[in-house]
Design a protein around this motif. Structure first.
Motif, PDB file in Angstrom:
ATOM      1  N   ILE A 103      13.039  40.995  31.736  1.00  0.00           N
ATOM      2  CA  ILE A 103      12.837  42.423  31.461  1.00  0.00           C
ATOM      3  C   ILE A 103      13.222  43.256  32.673  1.00  0.00           C
ATOM      4  CG2 ILE A 103      11.057  44.178  31.038  1.00  0.00           C
ATOM      5  CD1 ILE A 103       9.646  42.025  29.275  1.00  0.00           C
ATOM      6  N   VAL A 104      12.808  42.819  33.864  1.00  0.00           N
ATOM      7  CA  VAL A 104      13.144  43.551  35.090  1.00  0.00           C
ATOM      8  C   VAL A 104      14.656  43.563  35.287  1.00  0.00           C
ATOM      9  CG1 VAL A 104      12.965  43.502  37.609  1.00  0.00           C
ATOM     10  CG2 VAL A 104      10.924  43.158  36.206  1.00  0.00           C
ATOM     11  N   ASP A 105      15.302  42.406  35.092  1.00  0.00           N
ATOM     12  CA  ASP A 105      16.763  42.357  35.240  1.00  0.00           C
ATOM     13  C   ASP A 105      17.452  43.292  34.248  1.00  0.00           C
ATOM     14  OD1 ASP A 105      16.763  40.623  37.345  1.00  0.00           O
ATOM     15  OD2 ASP A 105      17.153  38.829  36.147  1.00  0.00           O
ATOM     16  N   ALA A 106      16.994  43.306  33.003  1.00  0.00           N
ATOM     17  CA  ALA A 106      17.595  44.183  31.994  1.00  0.00           C
ATOM     18  C   ALA A 106      17.393  45.652  32.367  1.00  0.00           C
ATOM     19  CB  ALA A 106      16.998  43.892  30.618  1.00  0.00           C
ATOM     20  N   ALA A 107      16.208  45.984  32.872  1.00  0.00           N
ATOM     21  CA  ALA A 107      15.918  47.370  33.230  1.00  0.00           C
ATOM     22  C   ALA A 107      16.764  47.834  34.412  1.00  0.00           C
ATOM     23  CB  ALA A 107      14.438  47.532  33.555  1.00  0.00           C
ATOM     24  N   LEU A 108      17.072  46.932  35.334  1.00  0.00           N
ATOM     25  CA  LEU A 108      17.817  47.306  36.540  1.00  0.00           C
ATOM     26  C   LEU A 108      19.320  47.070  36.438  1.00  0.00           C
ATOM     27  CD1 LEU A 108      15.342  45.968  39.246  1.00  0.00           C
ATOM     28  CD2 LEU A 108      15.679  48.335  38.507  1.00  0.00           C
ATOM     29  N   ARG A 109      19.772  46.495  35.330  1.00  0.00           N
ATOM     30  CA  ARG A 109      21.186  46.136  35.195  1.00  0.00           C
ATOM     31  C   ARG A 109      22.114  47.335  35.403  1.00  0.00           C
ATOM     32  NH1 ARG A 109      20.957  43.220  30.705  1.00  0.00           N
ATOM     33  NH2 ARG A 109      20.562  41.403  31.969  1.00  0.00           N
ATOM     34  N   ASN A 110      21.801  48.460  34.811  1.00  0.00           N
ATOM     35  CA  ASN A 110      22.667  49.635  34.951  1.00  0.00           C
ATOM     36  C   ASN A 110      22.635  50.209  36.364  1.00  0.00           C
ATOM     37  OD1 ASN A 110      23.589  49.539  32.339  1.00  0.00           O
ATOM     38  ND2 ASN A 110      22.012  50.905  31.570  1.00  0.00           N
ATOM     39  N   PHE A 111      21.539  49.999  37.078  1.00  0.00           N
ATOM     40  CA  PHE A 111      21.438  50.531  38.444  1.00  0.00           C
ATOM     41  C   PHE A 111      22.201  49.645  39.428  1.00  0.00           C
ATOM     42  CE2 PHE A 111      19.400  50.967  42.588  1.00  0.00           C
ATOM     43  CZ  PHE A 111      19.466  52.339  42.769  1.00  0.00           C
ATOM     44  N   TYR A 112      21.913  48.336  39.403  1.00  0.00           N
ATOM     45  CA  TYR A 112      22.528  47.417  40.364  1.00  0.00           C
ATOM     46  C   TYR A 112      23.864  46.858  39.902  1.00  0.00           C
ATOM     47  CZ  TYR A 112      18.094  47.321  42.886  1.00  0.00           C
ATOM     48  OH  TYR A 112      16.980  47.662  43.588  1.00  0.00           O
ATOM     49  N   ARG A 113      24.237  47.143  38.657  1.00  0.00           N
ATOM     50  CA  ARG A 113      25.446  46.616  38.014  1.00  0.00           C
ATOM     51  C   ARG A 113      25.252  45.160  37.627  1.00  0.00           C
ATOM     52  NH1 ARG A 113      27.053  51.357  36.783  1.00  0.00           N
ATOM     53  NH2 ARG A 113      28.067  52.540  38.399  1.00  0.00           N
ATOM     54  N   ALA A 114      24.880  44.309  38.539  1.00  0.00           N
ATOM     55  CA  ALA A 114      24.592  42.903  38.253  1.00  0.00           C
ATOM     56  C   ALA A 114      23.631  42.420  39.326  1.00  0.00           C
ATOM     57  CB  ALA A 114      25.864  42.072  38.272  1.00  0.00           C
ATOM     58  N   ARG A 115      22.848  41.406  38.999  1.00  0.00           N
ATOM     59  CA  ARG A 115      21.907  40.873  39.984  1.00  0.00           C
ATOM     60  C   ARG A 115      22.076  39.368  40.143  1.00  0.00           C
ATOM     61  NH1 ARG A 115      16.498  42.993  40.874  1.00  0.00           N
ATOM     62  NH2 ARG A 115      15.734  41.320  39.579  1.00  0.00           N
ATOM     63  N   ASP A 116      23.247  38.865  39.759  1.00  0.00           N
ATOM     64  CA  ASP A 116      23.464  37.430  39.858  1.00  0.00           C
ATOM     65  C   ASP A 116      24.196  37.048  41.150  1.00  0.00           C
ATOM     66  OD1 ASP A 116      25.781  38.685  39.101  1.00  0.00           O
ATOM     67  OD2 ASP A 116      26.340  37.197  37.589  1.00  0.00           O
ATOM     68  N   ASP A 117      24.283  37.996  42.077  1.00  0.00           N
ATOM     69  CA  ASP A 117      24.896  37.727  43.372  1.00  0.00           C
ATOM     70  C   ASP A 117      23.999  38.336  44.447  1.00  0.00           C
ATOM     71  OD1 ASP A 117      25.261  40.409  42.964  1.00  0.00           O
ATOM     72  OD2 ASP A 117      27.390  40.420  43.448  1.00  0.00           O
ATOM     73  N   HIS A 118      24.538  38.557  45.633  1.00  0.00           N
ATOM     74  CA  HIS A 118      23.775  39.179  46.724  1.00  0.00           C
ATOM     75  C   HIS A 118      23.837  40.699  46.585  1.00  0.00           C
ATOM     76  CE1 HIS A 118      23.264  35.327  48.654  1.00  0.00           C
ATOM     77  NE2 HIS A 118      24.554  35.089  48.537  1.00  0.00           N
ATOM     78  N   PHE A 119      23.234  41.221  45.498  1.00  0.00           N
ATOM     79  CA  PHE A 119      23.351  42.646  45.180  1.00  0.00           C
ATOM     80  C   PHE A 119      22.796  43.543  46.276  1.00  0.00           C
ATOM     81  CE2 PHE A 119      19.294  41.318  43.513  1.00  0.00           C
ATOM     82  CZ  PHE A 119      18.442  42.358  43.821  1.00  0.00           C
ATOM     83  N   TRP A 120      21.862  43.050  47.077  1.00  0.00           N
ATOM     84  CA  TRP A 120      21.271  43.863  48.136  1.00  0.00           C
ATOM     85  C   TRP A 120      22.269  44.096  49.276  1.00  0.00           C
ATOM     86  CZ3 TRP A 120      19.813  39.011  46.641  1.00  0.00           C
ATOM     87  CH2 TRP A 120      20.107  37.970  47.513  1.00  0.00           C
ATOM     88  N   LYS A 121      23.359  43.334  49.299  1.00  0.00           N
ATOM     89  CA  LYS A 121      24.370  43.508  50.343  1.00  0.00           C
ATOM     90  C   LYS A 121      25.469  44.485  49.920  1.00  0.00           C
ATOM     91  CE  LYS A 121      23.839  38.995  52.515  1.00  0.00           C
ATOM     92  NZ  LYS A 121      24.528  37.740  52.884  1.00  0.00           N
ATOM     93  N   ARG A 122      25.455  44.934  48.674  1.00  0.00           N
ATOM     94  CA  ARG A 122      26.507  45.838  48.203  1.00  0.00           C
ATOM     95  C   ARG A 122      25.904  47.134  47.652  1.00  0.00           C
ATOM     96  NH1 ARG A 122      26.142  45.255  42.918  1.00  0.00           N
ATOM     97  NH2 ARG A 122      25.618  43.249  42.026  1.00  0.00           N
ATOM     98  N   LYS A 123      25.167  47.812  48.506  1.00  0.00           N
ATOM     99  CA  LYS A 123      24.512  49.060  48.108  1.00  0.00           C
ATOM    100  C   LYS A 123      25.516  50.107  47.627  1.00  0.00           C
ATOM    101  CE  LYS A 123      20.507  48.526  51.074  1.00  0.00           C
ATOM    102  NZ  LYS A 123      19.694  49.097  52.132  1.00  0.00           N
ATOM    103  N   HIS A 124      26.725  50.033  48.067  1.00  0.00           N
ATOM    104  CA  HIS A 124      27.750  51.010  47.673  1.00  0.00           C
ATOM    105  C   HIS A 124      28.027  50.963  46.166  1.00  0.00           C
ATOM    106  CE1 HIS A 124      29.953  47.280  48.384  1.00  0.00           C
ATOM    107  NE2 HIS A 124      30.870  47.743  47.544  1.00  0.00           N
ATOM    108  N   THR A 125      27.644  49.882  45.480  1.00  0.00           N
ATOM    109  CA  THR A 125      27.899  49.785  44.036  1.00  0.00           C
ATOM    110  C   THR A 125      26.715  50.275  43.200  1.00  0.00           C
ATOM    111  OG1 THR A 125      27.047  47.512  43.852  1.00  0.00           O
ATOM    112  CG2 THR A 125      29.389  47.790  44.401  1.00  0.00           C
ATOM    113  N   TRP A 126      25.589  50.562  43.859  1.00  0.00           N
ATOM    114  CA  TRP A 126      24.413  51.011  43.120  1.00  0.00           C
ATOM    115  C   TRP A 126      24.627  52.439  42.633  1.00  0.00           C
ATOM    116  CZ3 TRP A 126      19.900  49.483  46.874  1.00  0.00           C
ATOM    117  CH2 TRP A 126      19.953  48.110  47.113  1.00  0.00           C
ATOM    118  N   LEU A 127      23.967  52.778  41.538  1.00  0.00           N
ATOM    119  CA  LEU A 127      24.055  54.150  41.031  1.00  0.00           C
ATOM    120  C   LEU A 127      23.308  55.107  41.928  1.00  0.00           C
ATOM    121  CD1 LEU A 127      23.636  53.693  37.217  1.00  0.00           C
ATOM    122  CD2 LEU A 127      25.691  54.190  38.492  1.00  0.00           C
TER     123      LEU A 127
END
Length: 110
Positions: free
Chosen positions: A86-110
């Motif tokens: 549920i958390v992943d689905a809720a954040l998918r549009n914000f982080y784009r994807a969370r199956d990688d090191h998403f915290w290292k690519r803040k430039h892709t966040w909404l």
């Protein structure tokens, strides 16, 4: 977000939306307050539970003493997996994807 280095101590959780915000205390007994975009304030008083975390603490003590049944452990794991989904689905549009090191690519966040 939590700011542990804030300039003043404040026990306040603010949830903001397009039509207003909700403000509530995490540790105090103050009632939650809804503040509309037009500035109207509505308070929602309620009686705080005596021991809010009592059942969770008891389950942890039981677990550490080896008391839970296998069904309880499986059920807990199923709940954790469902919650993570549920958390992943809720954040998918914000982080784009969370199956990688998403915290290292803040430039892709909404």
């Amino acid at each position: 977000s939590f700011n542990f280095s804030a300039s003043c101590p404040e026990d306040m959780l603010r949830i903001e939306g397009t039509m207003g915000r909700l403000e509530l205390s995490l540790f105090g007994d103050e009632p939650p307050v809804l503040i509309t975009a037009q500035g109207m304030r509505v308070s929602y008083p309620f009686a705080s539970p005596k021991i809010l975390h009592g059942p969770m603490i008891q389950r942890m003590v039981d677990f550490l003493h080896g008391c839970p049944t296998p069904d309880e452990l499986v059920n807990s794991a199923e709940r954790a997996v469902r919650t993570a989904g549920i958390v992943d689905a809720a954040l998918r549009n914000f982080y784009r994807a969370r199956d990688d090191h998403f915290w290292k690519r803040k430039h892709t966040w909404l």
